[in-house]
Design a protein around this motif. Structure first.
Motif, PDB file in Angstrom:
ATOM      1  N   ILE A 150      46.332  83.950  87.347  1.00  0.00           N
ATOM      2  CA  ILE A 150      46.692  83.848  85.924  1.00  0.00           C
ATOM      3  C   ILE A 150      46.984  85.230  85.356  1.00  0.00           C
ATOM      4  O   ILE A 150      47.871  85.407  84.522  1.00  0.00           O
ATOM      5  N   MET A 151      46.233  86.206  85.828  1.00  0.00           N
ATOM      6  CA  MET A 151      46.409  87.577  85.355  1.00  0.00           C
ATOM      7  C   MET A 151      47.844  88.044  85.578  1.00  0.00           C
ATOM      8  O   MET A 151      48.415  88.746  84.741  1.00  0.00           O
ATOM      9  N   SER A 152      48.427  87.638  86.723  1.00  0.00           N
ATOM     10  CA  SER A 152      49.804  88.073  87.017  1.00  0.00           C
ATOM     11  C   SER A 152      50.775  87.475  85.995  1.00  0.00           C
ATOM     12  O   SER A 152      51.730  88.132  85.589  1.00  0.00           O
ATOM     13  N   LEU A 153      50.497  86.240  85.582  1.00  0.00           N
ATOM     14  CA  LEU A 153      51.372  85.616  84.573  1.00  0.00           C
ATOM     15  C   LEU A 153      51.169  86.279  83.209  1.00  0.00           C
ATOM     16  O   LEU A 153      52.134  86.492  82.457  1.00  0.00           O
TER      17      LEU A 153
ATOM     18  N   LYS B 113      38.300  87.227  78.378  1.00  0.00           N
ATOM     19  CA  LYS B 113      38.674  88.544  77.837  1.00  0.00           C
ATOM     20  C   LYS B 113      39.035  89.492  78.985  1.00  0.00           C
ATOM     21  O   LYS B 113      40.034  90.211  78.938  1.00  0.00           O
ATOM     22  N   ASN B 114      38.232  89.435  80.042  1.00  0.00           N
ATOM     23  CA  ASN B 114      38.474  90.309  81.202  1.00  0.00           C
ATOM     24  C   ASN B 114      39.816  90.025  81.843  1.00  0.00           C
ATOM     25  O   ASN B 114      40.523  90.935  82.253  1.00  0.00           O
ATOM     26  N   THR B 115      40.136  88.720  81.910  1.00  0.00           N
ATOM     27  CA  THR B 115      41.404  88.337  82.537  1.00  0.00           C
ATOM     28  C   THR B 115      42.580  88.888  81.732  1.00  0.00           C
ATOM     29  O   THR B 115      43.534  89.430  82.292  1.00  0.00           O
ATOM     30  N   PHE B 116      42.491  88.739  80.419  1.00  0.00           N
ATOM     31  CA  PHE B 116      43.574  89.250  79.569  1.00  0.00           C
ATOM     32  C   PHE B 116      43.662  90.773  79.646  1.00  0.00           C
ATOM     33  O   PHE B 116      44.752  91.340  79.690  1.00  0.00           O
ATOM     34  N   LEU B 117      42.494  91.394  79.667  1.00  0.00           N
ATOM     35  CA  LEU B 117      42.484  92.861  79.782  1.00  0.00           C
ATOM     36  C   LEU B 117      43.092  93.298  81.113  1.00  0.00           C
ATOM     37  O   LEU B 117      43.859  94.267  81.170  1.00  0.00           O
TER      38      LEU B 117
ATOM     39  N   ILE C  49      54.517  89.304  92.393  1.00  0.00           N
ATOM     40  CA  ILE C  49      53.074  89.496  92.208  1.00  0.00           C
ATOM     41  C   ILE C  49      52.361  88.152  92.156  1.00  0.00           C
ATOM     42  O   ILE C  49      51.280  87.974  92.709  1.00  0.00           O
ATOM     43  N   PHE C  50      52.990  87.194  91.497  1.00  0.00           N
ATOM     44  CA  PHE C  50      52.404  85.856  91.371  1.00  0.00           C
ATOM     45  C   PHE C  50      52.218  85.224  92.751  1.00  0.00           C
ATOM     46  O   PHE C  50      51.149  84.718  93.082  1.00  0.00           O
ATOM     47  N   VAL C  51      53.269  85.272  93.554  1.00  0.00           N
ATOM     48  CA  VAL C  51      53.183  84.682  94.902  1.00  0.00           C
ATOM     49  C   VAL C  51      52.141  85.409  95.739  1.00  0.00           C
ATOM     50  O   VAL C  51      51.343  84.782  96.444  1.00  0.00           O
ATOM     51  N   SER C  52      52.123  86.732  95.637  1.00  0.00           N
ATOM     52  CA  SER C  52      51.150  87.486  96.442  1.00  0.00           C
ATOM     53  C   SER C  52      49.728  87.164  96.011  1.00  0.00           C
ATOM     54  O   SER C  52      48.835  87.003  96.849  1.00  0.00           O
TER      55      SER C  52
END
Lengths: 362, 512, 382
Positions: free
Chosen positions: A42-45, A180-184, A225-228
């Motif tokens: 999700i972070m990549s998106l 929050k961490n994911t968004f950061l 990045i998403f695929v990786s």
């Protein structure tokens, strides 16, 4: 009159793509947060979202005028303003150059050649990148396209050979650690490399650049990045969290029939992206120095830029913790937002005001 | 180099006459025939081959001057001397006799008038027979050359399966004829230029006036006309003057020994240079990908042509990178060795005294020695070289434990691969050593970095404005049909390609 | 000046060549093909059996009976200490990248296994796809078997791969083991290897006998090869394999061609219910009858039913054993629960043994017979 060498948008964005590939390969997940596989995906998106958002001023900037750099356009607003921008961008370029060299040093020292003095490798890398920068943007653009072919093949090989080991069970629930961490993490991923700033600075060197090229580049890197991330999470699972460089760990597992243990070759191909990235950074520093001083002394400025990057790398190259602290510092976000968001807007506003003042005068 | 050699030679052979005492070529032709003869004898000094035959016509003195061996005596006799000697002149005025001679002898063979003594000397040196008439400040040069010429033979360096068996020869006029026969177009121009302060070598610049870029033509002409060279021993001597950058492993000036290839390149808008005295002609602009092309690709089926070209590209990579990669893998990245062979590899390396880098450098150096010896040695002793090379290096060195068997296999593969692309032998021979050192010091990373630097170097080169890596990068869709693959004449033949129209050609400083 | 610019880098490069460590070359490396780990409880130290390739002779020079490996035994308080002493003994530096197997002896507890593997996860030349296996006895006995001129570690690796292909054991690589061990509630599994003695010729060889389930919270559990097949069915990791079914009406030997298992999770009254659906295609390789023409259409249905029953009972038995008796979550039920219902998982993971025993699992199996071999069958009268 000396003609400005120009490259195609494809060549230019290939350089930026390769820069991002290097950042992806040397990404250390544990810098950011406690690892959660689904959140990394999700972070990549989220990173892609931030990138799109922050790319809008740049897109408008190049749409208005795709022949002049931000420095040239700033000088039309005010000479002092353009000089200040030169200094800011120069410092930012040095900063990203140092970060890239340190990443390269830590990567090479951890997984490739731990027995050998890493300063030597960094020196050779900088010397090689300086040579490439000296050759000019045409050479960089053309060689980036050629380097893209083996790098792309290596990526496809690694991605394609992981399918057998892929397991959906290795994913965690969404936002299992902390939203929050994911968004950061997404924000830091977006800001830790300064490729977007290159777009406005190197506009005069790109022929017939349009905003659609920029968005295609963003799409390409987000997709890669998403695929990786999906594959790292699906194949390695929690093991990825134990490894410093999860992309490298995945490349170690890539095998097809009798073709196995080629991670050294794959990794060395990916490391070439570091040479391209540092080369474009040094080239940019040289361009900025030339713009600041008003004279073009290519070799001197390249040597100065490379030397500063080298000197900045030495104290940081051995320490992962120091690198982590630097990357996690708000300074990275400030630099990024300033260079790709605020400055283009400020220049465009300045141009509008100047244009209005001229009209009123007339 | 030649200056120093000439000075030393002069000191040895002719100590009496100092350089400053040598006579200069007089500007004009003297009306007095005797003066002209004295001037010529002084100019040519003690050269035995200067032949001066004096005669007269209607009381007016004549002199035929030529260089023995350079003219065809029988042709000269039949076409020039005898007719003049047997001629009935209606007047006794020297000038009128001269005009009558020129008018009459023009039918028998080509002739040109010389106004200055320099022109007369040039004609003599070209093998013409020059006629001086007493009382006339002009000369007439008759083309009766008869120096030894090599017949047209198959080219030695560019052998083809399906192509013609004619190769260029050393005589530039014959070469021009060979090209003319292949492009029967009035728009193909052959312009003569003389180069070399001492050698005065004839160069012929050829181009298709409708297809070649005038900018490129003018650039080449300017470079040839301003050559700072004393002697032109071959095509290689002109290359540095035509290249943009001299400090590069690769050259953006092509050479060929085949008139069919030469003609095909001219038809693409390139400029060719035929050099007198050498069977190698120069072609500019020259692209990197053309090193992997051969005439057979255009004469075979497209799928086979594509396979052959890919094979050549792979051979080039093997020739350059294989030794360095092997050293890198053996020194730093042992995991790449398959499990089945690693034990054998280690056991063969166990007994060798040298590190892999040194072993590799030594064996490749020995290979270069053997190759050079095989090239220079007379054919009669060539077998000895091959036997010594095979037995000593192949067998004895391995048995003695000086060299490991895998290294020998690597050398063999490298040698065969480098023979596949002779035009890239020079850069691959040197780069191989560079990559061995890089592989031994920095592993595969060093090899890849070296590869990047070489690629960057190649990408920065332009051959008369055309990118050296075109049509691969910058990518040109039409040009790419005849690059790594050959798409076949049905596709490629749809419209002719002009080299200057390839994407990225630097007319506006753009790469698009 | 130009000459200096050319000469200095050349000198630098040549001098730096000599500065490179020479011991990285392959001839100074000890090529490890297998590692066995045991633990000496009395002395409180690890005992490593390191199998290295014998490189003094090439394979062509070696006789057929000669072993191409040499085994070294080293000891140390930690694995790293033990392995470093190997370098001191042999004068060469170990190379782990060609290592195929890590065998963990029965003397190691599950917690000690994790500790021991820490070195291999960290070491930069060690590869994460190296196979891990557990020995019923000592790991050193497993590695020192007579492999008939082959490398024993390679033989063990092939045996495990083949057994996994036949669905008799799991194949676990290092990264997988680490992945599973990091899951809070999951027990990881390792193939189990036993040293047996062949009668003819009289030599020790290995046999893959099943699977070992490991967790630091629970005592290690062993599974037989039939239980392992049921486990692989549950985890959707069946490749091929064969089993026999015997019922009142029919007996046959079946070969698995393909199998797909789908596990879904739903909550009923706040409790997780796992529904495992297996779809399997088998071939009939042998039919137990006194005549060759006895096989009929009806028999096909009977065989299918019997196979379904066989698989279902095997799976149910295994799930029952490991969820209710052993309290060992080898099926990653906890992980599934965490994926879909993280809050419920958080609550249940506090006392996972109890929660696991209360978990409901429903297994449905459908078997379809694909081929019946070259023999024909009778059509039933309608």
């Amino acid at each position: 009159m000396e003609l400005t060498p120009k490259i195609t948008p494809f060549q230019f964005y290939t350089i930026l793509f390769l820069s991002r590939v290097f950042a992806m390969v040397t990404y250390v997940a544990s810098f950011m947060t406690q690892r959660s596989s689904t959140d990394e995906v999700i972070m990549s998106l989220i990173m892609g979202g931030f990138l799109l958002l922050t790319a809008i001023p740049t897109a408008i900037f190049i749409k208005k005028d795709n022949t002049s750099s931000i420095i040239t356009r700033a000088s039309c607003v005010s000479t002092v303003f353009s000089k200040i921008l030169c200094v800011i961008f120069f410092i930012q370029s040095l900063y990203f150059g140092i970060i890239t060299s340190v990443r390269f040093g830590i990567f090479t020292g951890s997984v490739m050649f731990p027995d050998i003095n890493i300063i030597f490798f960094i020196f050779v890398m900088l010397a090689a990148s300086s040579y490439i920068a000296y050759k000019g943007i045409e050479a960089m653009g053309r060689s980036a396209v050629i380097i893209l072919i083996p790098v792309f093949i290596a990526l496809i090989f690694v991605f394609a050979t992981q399918s057998k080991q892929f397991d959906l069970l290795n994913f965690t629930s969404l936002f299992s650690v902390d939203i929050k961490n994911t968004f950061l993490s997404g924000l830091y991923s977006c800001t830790r490399t300064g490729e977007l700033a290159f777009v406005t600075l190197l506009t005069p060197y790109v022929n017939n650049q349009k905003s659609r090229h920029l968005f295609r580049w963003i799409f390409a890197i987000v997709l890669t990045i998403f695929v990786s991330e999906i594959l790292i999470s699906g194949v390695l699972g929690n093991f990825a969290g134990t490894q410093l460089f999860s992309m490298y760990a995945m490349s170690v597992l890539a095998e097809f029939g009798f073709i196995e243990r080629l991670d050294a070759i794959i990794t060395c191909l990916w490391l070439l992206c570091a040479a391209v990235k540092i080369a474009i950074t040094i080239f940019l520093c040289e361009t900025l120095l030339s713009a600041f001083f008003g004279k073009r002394k290519q070799i001197l400025f390249i040597v100065i830029s490379a030397s500063v990057i080298f000197l900045g790398t030495i104290p940081l190259s051995g320490s992962l913790i120091t690198l982590a602290n630097i990357i996690r510092s708000p300074l990275t976000i400030i630099f990024y937002l300033a260079s790709v968001f605020l400055v283009p807007i400020a220049v465009m506003i300045g141009e509008k005001i100047k244009g209005r003042a001229k009209l009123e005068k007339n | 180099m030649f200056e120093k050699w000439k000075k030393s030679k002069r000191r040895l052979s002719d100590p009496i006459v100092h350089e400053d005492e040598l006579p200069e070529i007089p500007e004009g032709i003297n009306k007095n025939l005797s003066e002209n003869i004295i001037n010529l004898r002084e100019l040519f000094g003690s050269s035995f081959d200067l032949v001066i035959k004096e005669s007269e016509a209607n009381g007016v003195k004549l002199a035929f001057v030529a260089l023995d061996g350079m003219y065809n005596g029988i042709h000269a006799s039949q076409a020039v001397v005898e007719p003049i000697q047997n001629m009935n002149f209606p007047c006794t005025e020297p000038k009128l006799i001269y005009d009558h001679l020129c008018k009459f002898c023009a039918a028998e063979c080509d002739s040109k008038e010389g106004i200055t003594m320099k022109q007369a000397v040039d004609y003599i040196l070209l093998g013409c027979m020059v006629l001086f008439v007493d009382g006339v400040p002009l000369c007439r040069a008759f083309s009766v050359q008869g120096y030894p010429r090599r017949p047209v033979q198959p080219p030695e360096s560019e052998t083809q399966e399906n192509g013609s068996r004619e190769g260029f020869v050393d005589m530039f006029k014959d070469n021009v004829t060979l090209v003319r026969r292949r492009i029967k177009s009035p728009y193909v121009r052959f312009e003569s230029i003389v180069a070399g302060e001492t050698s005065n070598t004839s160069l012929v610049m050829c181009y298709h006036a409708k297809r070649a870029d005038p900018l490129i033509v003018n650039q080449v002409k300017a470079k040839l006309q301003n050559l700072q060279i004393d002697i032109v021993p071959g095509a290689g001597a002109l290359k540095p003057f035509l290249e943009e950058r001299r400090l590069s492993f690769f050259t953006c000036v092509g050479t060929t020994e085949r008139p069919d290839v030469f003609a095909a390149k001219i038809a693409e808008g390139r400029v060719g240079i035929i050099i007198d005295g050498t069977p190698y002609a120069i072609i500019v602009p020259h692209l990197f990908i053309e090193n992997f092309h051969s005439l057979d690709d255009y004469l075979n089926r497209p799928y086979y042509a594509a396979a052959t070209r890919l094979l050549k590209i792979i051979c080039f990579f093997l020739a350059v990178f294989l030794p360095g990669t092997y050293v890198a893998v053996g020194t730093f990245h042992q995991e790449i060795f398959p499990s089945e062979v690693i034990a054998d590899v280690v056991s063969s390396l166990q007994n060798t005294p040298f590190p892999l880098v040194v072993e590799s450098l030594v064996i490749h150096f020995i290979y270069e020695i053997v190759r050079e010896a095989g090239l220079r040695m007379p054919k009669s002793v060539g077998h000895t070289v091959s036997i010594v090379g095979a037995l000593v290096i192949g067998d004895a060195a391995v048995t003695a434990g000086l060299i490991s068997a895998p290294m020998l296999i690597i050398v063999a593969i490298t040698a065969i691969c480098s023979a596949v692309i002779p035009s890239l032998h020079e850069p691959s021979a040197i780069l191989r050593f560079v990559f061995i050192v890089l592989g031994g010091t920095m592993g595969l990373y060093g090899v890849m970095l070296g590869f990047t630097l070489v690629v960057a170097d190649i990408c920065s080169m332009n051959s008369f404005g055309v990118p050296f890596t075109a049509p691969i990068s910058p990518f040109d869709r039409f040009g790419a049909r005849d690059s790594v693959i050959f798409a076949g004449w049905r596709h490629v033949g749809k419209r002719y390609i002009k080299i200057q129209n390839l994407r990225g050609t630097n007319r506006n400083g753009t790469d698009s | 000046m130009k000459k200096i610019k050319l000469i200095i880098p050349l000198i630098l490069l040549l001098t730096l060549t000599a500065c490179m460590p020479q011991n990285t070359e392959i001839k100074y490396r000890l090529v490890i093909s297998g590692i066995g780990l045991d633990f000496d409880k009395e002395k409180g130290q690890y005992e490593l059996t390191v199998q290295v390739l014998e490189t003094s002779k090439s394979s062509s020079e070696q006789g057929k009976s000669e072993t191409p490996v040499a085994n070294y035994t080293v000891k140390g308080k930690t694995v790293a200490q033990a392995i470093r002493s190997l370098g001191e003994n042999t004068g060469k530096y170990p190379l782990y990248s060609q290592n195929r197997m890590i065998i963990l002896g029965s003397s190691l507890t599950d917690g000690q296994m994790i500790k021991a593997l820490n070195f291999f996860v960290r070491e930069y030349t060690s590869r994460p796809d190296v196979f891990i296996a557990a020995a019923t006895g000592k790991a050193s006995d497993v590695l020192t078997i007579d492999a008939g001129g082959e490398v024993p570690a390679k033989l063990i690796e092939s045996a495990i791969e083949q057994s996994n292909e036949n669905s008799v054991c799991v194949d676990t690589e290092l990264y997988n083991t680490v992945n599973l061990s990091l899951e809070k509630t999951t027990c990881f599994t390792l193939p189990l290897i036993e040293v047996v003695e062949d009668r003819i010729p009289k030599q020790k060889t290995i046999k893959v006998t099943g699977t070992r389930a490991c967790s630091k919270d629970v005592e290690p559990k062993m599974m037989s090869d039939t239980e392992t097949m049921a486990y692989l069915f549950t985890m959707n990791k069946i490749n091929t394999g064969s089993f026999s079914i015997t019922s009142e009406d029919v007996s046959a030997a079946l070969e698995i061609i393909s199998s797909k298992t789908k596990t879904t999770l739903e909550l009923k009254n706040g409790k997780p219910v796992f529904n495992i659906d297996v779809k399997c295609e088998v071939d009939v390789v042998e039919f137990d009858s006194e005549t060759f023409t006895a096989f009929s259409e009806n028999d096909v249905h009977k065989i299918e039913k019997a196979a379904e029953q066989y698989i279902k009972s095997g799976m149910n038995g295994l799930i029952e054993r490991f969820t209710k008796k052993e309290h060992c979550d080898i099926f990653r039920f906890g992980k599934r629960l965490q994926q879909k219902y993280p809050d419920v998982y958080e609550e249940m993971s506090k006392d996972w043994k109890k929660s696991l025993s209360e978990t409901e699992v429903n297994v449905t199996v459908s078997v379809k017979i694909g081929r019946i071999g070259e023999m024909t069958m009778k059509a039933d009268k309608k």
